[in-house]
Every structure is written in structure tokens, then in C-alpha cells.
Design a protein around this motif. Sequence first.
Motif, PDB file in Angstrom:
ATOM      1  N   VAL A 142      25.412  17.145  19.822  1.00  0.00           N
ATOM      2  CA  VAL A 142      24.253  17.742  19.146  1.00  0.00           C
ATOM      3  C   VAL A 142      24.697  18.990  18.399  1.00  0.00           C
ATOM      4  O   VAL A 142      25.379  19.844  18.958  1.00  0.00           O
ATOM      5  N   PHE A 143      24.326  19.042  17.132  1.00  0.00           N
ATOM      6  CA  PHE A 143      24.571  20.264  16.365  1.00  0.00           C
ATOM      7  C   PHE A 143      23.219  20.896  16.055  1.00  0.00           C
ATOM      8  O   PHE A 143      22.404  20.328  15.319  1.00  0.00           O
ATOM      9  N   ALA A 144      22.965  22.033  16.673  1.00  0.00           N
ATOM     10  CA  ALA A 144      21.710  22.759  16.452  1.00  0.00           C
ATOM     11  C   ALA A 144      22.066  24.201  16.188  1.00  0.00           C
ATOM     12  O   ALA A 144      22.759  24.824  16.986  1.00  0.00           O
ATOM     13  N   ALA A 149      12.258  16.781  16.974  1.00  0.00           N
ATOM     14  CA  ALA A 149      12.288  15.582  17.829  1.00  0.00           C
ATOM     15  C   ALA A 149      12.905  14.402  17.082  1.00  0.00           C
ATOM     16  O   ALA A 149      13.668  13.621  17.660  1.00  0.00           O
ATOM     17  N   ARG A 150      12.603  14.301  15.798  1.00  0.00           N
ATOM     18  CA  ARG A 150      13.139  13.176  15.010  1.00  0.00           C
ATOM     19  C   ARG A 150      14.663  13.231  14.897  1.00  0.00           C
ATOM     20  O   ARG A 150      15.318  12.216  14.756  1.00  0.00           O
ATOM     21  N   LEU A 151      15.201  14.445  14.950  1.00  0.00           N
ATOM     22  CA  LEU A 151      16.648  14.608  14.772  1.00  0.00           C
ATOM     23  C   LEU A 151      17.449  14.107  15.970  1.00  0.00           C
ATOM     24  O   LEU A 151      18.668  14.023  15.897  1.00  0.00           O
ATOM     25  N   VAL A 152      16.773  13.846  17.069  1.00  0.00           N
ATOM     26  CA  VAL A 152      17.518  13.374  18.249  1.00  0.00           C
ATOM     27  C   VAL A 152      17.072  11.994  18.722  1.00  0.00           C
ATOM     28  O   VAL A 152      17.354  11.611  19.852  1.00  0.00           O
ATOM     29  N   VAL A 153      16.403  11.242  17.871  1.00  0.00           N
ATOM     30  CA  VAL A 153      16.006   9.894  18.312  1.00  0.00           C
ATOM     31  C   VAL A 153      17.272   9.079  18.574  1.00  0.00           C
ATOM     32  O   VAL A 153      18.261   9.196  17.834  1.00  0.00           O
ATOM     33  N   PRO A 154      17.267   8.262  19.649  1.00  0.00           N
ATOM     34  CA  PRO A 154      18.482   7.488  19.944  1.00  0.00           C
ATOM     35  C   PRO A 154      18.756   6.441  18.854  1.00  0.00           C
ATOM     36  O   PRO A 154      17.827   5.808  18.359  1.00  0.00           O
ATOM     37  N   ARG A 155      20.013   6.326  18.478  1.00  0.00           N
ATOM     38  CA  ARG A 155      20.383   5.337  17.462  1.00  0.00           C
ATOM     39  C   ARG A 155      21.527   4.482  18.000  1.00  0.00           C
ATOM     40  O   ARG A 155      22.271   4.901  18.887  1.00  0.00           O
ATOM     41  N   GLU A 164      17.950   7.221  26.885  1.00  0.00           N
ATOM     42  CA  GLU A 164      16.574   7.335  26.404  1.00  0.00           C
ATOM     43  C   GLU A 164      16.174   8.795  26.442  1.00  0.00           C
ATOM     44  O   GLU A 164      16.593   9.545  27.324  1.00  0.00           O
ATOM     45  N   ARG A 165      15.361   9.206  25.503  1.00  0.00           N
ATOM     46  CA  ARG A 165      15.023  10.615  25.390  1.00  0.00           C
ATOM     47  C   ARG A 165      13.949  11.023  26.394  1.00  0.00           C
ATOM     48  O   ARG A 165      13.098  10.217  26.777  1.00  0.00           O
ATOM     49  N   GLN A 166      14.019  12.287  26.785  1.00  0.00           N
ATOM     50  CA  GLN A 166      13.028  12.834  27.709  1.00  0.00           C
ATOM     51  C   GLN A 166      11.688  12.965  26.980  1.00  0.00           C
ATOM     52  O   GLN A 166      11.647  12.962  25.748  1.00  0.00           O
ATOM     53  N   ASP A 167      10.640  13.146  27.732  1.00  0.00           N
ATOM     54  CA  ASP A 167       9.326  13.385  27.147  1.00  0.00           C
ATOM     55  C   ASP A 167       9.381  14.691  26.346  1.00  0.00           C
ATOM     56  O   ASP A 167       9.847  15.708  26.858  1.00  0.00           O
ATOM     57  N   LYS A 168       8.949  14.663  25.134  1.00  0.00           N
ATOM     58  CA  LYS A 168       8.923  15.828  24.236  1.00  0.00           C
ATOM     59  C   LYS A 168      10.320  16.401  23.981  1.00  0.00           C
ATOM     60  O   LYS A 168      10.467  17.594  23.750  1.00  0.00           O
ATOM     61  N   GLU A 169      11.351  15.574  24.064  1.00  0.00           N
ATOM     62  CA  GLU A 169      12.709  16.078  23.821  1.00  0.00           C
ATOM     63  C   GLU A 169      12.894  16.400  22.337  1.00  0.00           C
ATOM     64  O   GLU A 169      12.483  15.635  21.467  1.00  0.00           O
ATOM     65  N   THR A 170      13.489  17.539  22.083  1.00  0.00           N
ATOM     66  CA  THR A 170      13.797  17.925  20.713  1.00  0.00           C
ATOM     67  C   THR A 170      15.270  18.278  20.635  1.00  0.00           C
ATOM     68  O   THR A 170      16.004  18.177  21.636  1.00  0.00           O
TER      69      THR A 170
END
Lengths: 380, 336
Positions: A193-195, A207-213, A225-231
Motif C-alpha cells: 500500500v502506498f498512502a 476505499a476504492r483505492l484498496v479494493v481487492p484485485r 477480503e477487505r475489512q468493513d469500511k477499510e480504506t
Amino acid sequence: MRIIHLLAASAILLVSGASLAQHAEAAKAMNHGGQGDAHARNNPEKQEAARGRGSASMAGSNGRGDGGQGDGVLWLTDASAFKRNGKGSGRPAGDKPAGGGRMAGMDKDGVPTRRVWLNVGGNPKTARPVTAEESALVQGPDGNTREIAVEPHGGPYNVKFPTPSQGSYNVYFTRRALARDTLNITLAKAEVVFASMGHGMPKDVAARLVVPRTEARIPVEIVRERQDKETLFTRLNYGDEIVFQVLQAGKPVQNARVTFTSGQGWSNSVQSDEDGRATFTVIRDYYPEDWRLFDKRHRENYLVSASFSTPEAGEYLGGKYAATRYTATLSGAYYPGMADYESYSSGLMVGTAGLLFTGSSVWLYRRRRVKPYQEVRFDE
Amino acid sequence: MSECRGRSTSRIRRAVNNVDLQSFRFWFQFTAFVLFVYGGYLAIDLGNSIPMFSCGYNREGRAGVCYLLPLQHQLARPWEQLFSAAGIAVLTGFGLFFLWFIVLNKGWCGFMCPLGTLQDWLTSLRKRTGIRYSLYGEKPFNALSWVKFVLLALMILIPLGIGGGWFSHDMGAPFCQICPGRVVLPLFTGDTTQLTLDFSSVSGLVLTGLGMFIAGMFLIGSFIKKRFFCFFCPMSALHYLIAKPALLKLKKDGETCTKCGNCFNVCDMEIRAIADDIVKKDAMTDDCTLCLKCVAACPEPGTLKVEFAGLKIFESTEEGFLKRMNKGAGCDGHSH
């Protein structure tokens, strides 16, 4: 400190599928600074000894050690082994000093860069960097994938790639090898992750920047899978439940053996369900000697591996094989959560003290200024 | 036609000058409070350079972020970054903050700041309970009025020290750690996560401990002393330092001032100069919140007035004064 150790041992109970008896032993072992008389499955040193005696039964058991992932498992991580071991400059082989006025972590055009290393070993604590020559695939937050060749420099395998925009980057390393009549396909994946700046970024964008691909060119991979409200700025904490999905050519794999190993080597294995999912809970395994040494930014790396075999037969580099064995790995980081170092009761106590102090100070001040009634008599 | 327009202009001007400032201000502050504390739920985002305490720790509800939070974070960057091209972000942030600020000047404090509004509500609560208020008095006032400038200096120097490697990152955003807004404002959206002490480091423990203690002091202090915290607010100090080009101004005509003292009596901040100083045209001082109560309480026509970009928008008139006095002053004087 002893109480904290006991609490920590209770946290181990969170590991899915672990038995109470094992964790009671784990608590005992931790209460003795990890050198007590716990059973070998909770003691990496004894596990090593057991392996040395040729015991195969340890592999795959819950507890501390390589968790059945074996010493030959390959995995990628963005945590430098140089820094992890507390020695060296952190600059890997094949890399030049920043120089020219540019800062470390940036290329010559000023674009931020990240780096991943290839490690071998099922225990993140004892894994070591290895050499390799295969190129890597890097998938950016926009979904585009590019191949990055690795210069042969003789040192530990590492890949440096540009991160021009904030988001989650997937890095893939694939190795194919023929062993007797089985083709072994190993896929190591790291999510980097680059933030850089969170202020002003809307939550939905973060949140969109970390959707699983996933990447179509990759035969098998593990997706967290992403956590609830993961950003972009969410960190995994102790006690969090993480769900991984094992995919082969984009389809879920049932009954794959999925193993989660914590940064200190505690591990647990489960079979993936019909959706290819396996669920684990992150345990707390960070216990500094003194609370003043506690670092709320302390990073531990977990390692997840999934393996399964298929009867796929074929030919590879001129050799025939009758079966294919897939091994996928994924690493990530987790940190202490707020509950590990913040206290409501103390906070409310201090707040109440401030309230009472001010209130009583004002009351006493006003009371002191009240003049007692004095009769005034005029002598006429 | 022009006579008709002139009549309607003078009617509007008269209505404005006769306004019930207390009601107007209450509803203005209420709306601003709802906007900045709950606006985030309506996807309102006014950025992170807001010149008042729209608290960034109110993660869900905030409609913008108080500029002091990003400023401290930006200043804590390593010096090699801060004093390179990346430092432009600091200047951009300050530029946006300045643009927001010059519109309302310190009116941000008197009309928009949620923490200021909260203090006014606590004052109303005190009045209802019949408990008398407290004043600093002249000597403590003069002795304490530099505190906000010291806090502002520390708020800038400590993050710079972090960037220079002198202080730990655990001291990041030092003012926010001790600001009562961080503790109190998130509570309005049900967020209790700031009611804690941070035991992860000594500096974290000291700062969050101070923050909780000050939050306790804030509740009692604001209850018995009007605008208790504004007196120590580093944002107020920053405002004052850059207030010269601001568009909204409080002006005073010393020649018509009779020194009746009404303006001082209604001033929440106990600013004596508003009554005593008959020389300076710009009546705003470092402690002023531009609440405009002094204008509403002044009986002398045109002695105190509010201008926006040179245009007179509200001024003291005898009629307005009498109207507000008959209705209960429209201004909460020291006699309450």
C-alpha cells in the motif's frame, strides 16, 4: 506485566480452530517468557528439535513454528530483511545510493518507489532472503499490470517499482519447477500500500483505492477480503478477523490447505470452504519487556499460504508430469490496535479530576471572597 | 424610481441595524454547528483548511477539518521534505486557510466555531440555573492574554522539532492532543474514542492526560466564564497575526464615543480597550471574537460599525439600541 501476558494468552484463543488445552499451554509458556515447559508444539526450539528427529507430525499442527508451510515456502514482502534484522543500511543488493539530491524511496524523476523482497521459510521471524532470477508482475491501483525484470546482481531477490499514485499495488512472483512427475507452481504475492496524504481524501475514494484485485495471468492466488469500511489508511490490528480467498484462474478453490502464520511464528491451518474462503483472527504476539518500550507503530508481518494438488498433466521444459501442485502465498502487516494501548477508565478519571479541580477551585475562591455580615452602628 | 430604491435601501439598512442580534446569532451559530459537526453525513466536505475548530477527530460528521491539524502534521515532515518542493503543500494549505479566513476575519470565532458555540450554550445553561458568572479582572487578563501566542509558538515549534528529529513522533499534533475540541466535539456524533489516555509512550500519556484534564476544566470553565477557552486559543492568535487584509472589520469612531462602557459590559472576552480606546479606528483586538455584541449594545449612532470590504453592513444606532434594550438588550451583558 504478568497480567498482560495472561491477557495475551487469552488473545491467542482467538485463533480459529485452536483448542483450549493448547492455549492454556501457550499462556503458560508466555508467562515464563516463552521459555517455560510448554509442549513442543508451542515452542519453536522444541519444534526444530522434533523436526531434527524426523518427526513429520509437527508439520501442519496449530501452534508456533512453521505451521506446516515448510521451510521452502517462498513469499514476497515489502519489509526489508536488512532492517528487520537491525543491521545493514536497508539498501539492498543491486541498488545505488539515492544521490543527486533525490530522496530515498524516489526514482530520479521524483516518483515514489517501493520495493519487495523474496523470502524463504514458513516463519516470518526466521525466514531469510533468497536469490532468484524470475521477473515480477506489478499491478497498480488502476488495474494495469506491467512486468519488471530483475537485474542479476547475486544478492537477495528484490524488485523496485514506481508508485506514482496512492493505492494498493499487487506484486507477483511465479516459479515453476518439475519434481519427478509433479509440476510445482509457486505463486508469491505481496500487497503493497502506498498512502502519502489522507487529509481531504473522501472516504469512498480511499476505499476504492484498496479494493481487492486479481491478475488474469496468474494461475493461482490468495486474495484478502477487505475489512468493513477499510480504506487506504486502515491497518489490521490484533483481534481482527481476516478472510482470505484462494482462487485458481479466478475460481474459488475448495479444500485447499490454508495456513496463517503470525509474525512471531504462531500458526493455524484450515481447509478452504466451498467459496475458497479461510478465516483467521490476528493474534496479539507483541510483548515488549517494559510498557515504555511499547511501540504503537510496531509492525508484524503475517504469512498466509495455500496449497493443493490437481491431476492436471502435461509437459514442462521437455519433462512430462502427471499432477500439478499449486502453492500460493500472501504476506501482509498488522499492528497494535487502540485497545492495546488506550484506556477509557484512566481517561475518564483524569477528565473527572479536571472537572472537580476546576469546580472546587471556583467554589473555594468564591466562598473565600464572601465577607461575613458585620453590623454597622452609628453613634449619633 | 431612484427615490423609491433609496427608500427601500434605507428600510433594509434600518432593519439590519435594528436586528435582534441575540436571536440572529443563536440561529446562525446553531446552523453552523450542525453543518460542521454533522455535515459529513451529508457528504459535505469543505476541505482541511477551515479557520476554526471543525474538529478532524470527529471523523464521521465533520464537514471540514480545522486547519491546525493538517498544519501540525505538515510541519512534522522531515526537514528535507519540508524545505523541498514538497513544502509547497504547506504553502497551499496556508493559502487556502487564508482565503477562508479573510472572508469572515474573527467572525469565524464568534459565529462559526463549534467549540465557541458550545461555550455559548454552556453560558446559557448557567444563566438558566441562576449561578453567577466569573470574570478574570484586569490584572489576570493582562497576565494571561499572551498564553495563546505561546501555545501557537509551541504548536509550530514542536512539529518542526519532530521533523528535525529532536522530538518523538508520539508528540505529533501536540495542540490537538490537549485541545478540548478533540475530546468534546466527537461526542456529538457518538464517537467516544477520544476519551482515552494513550499509554503507548510517555509523551502520548502526558499529552492525552493533559487533554482529558483540560477537557474537564473546559466544561466547568465555560460554564462559569463566558468564552473561557477562546482566551487561550492559538487559532485566535493566528487569526490576529494575519487579520490586516481581512474583509470583515469592526470599526470605531472615537469622536462620537461617550465612554458609557456598554460595549465593555457586554463583551464576553472582557476587552476593556473596546470602551477605553478612542484613538484606533480598527477596534478588533487579539482576544476579540467579532461576536458584534458591542455594536448591538452601543447607543451612539455610527460609533461602532461592521464593514465588509469597506461597505458598512451593521452599525450602532439609537433606535436599534432602544429596541434591543426593550426586548432584553439582545446582548448578554455582565449584569446577567
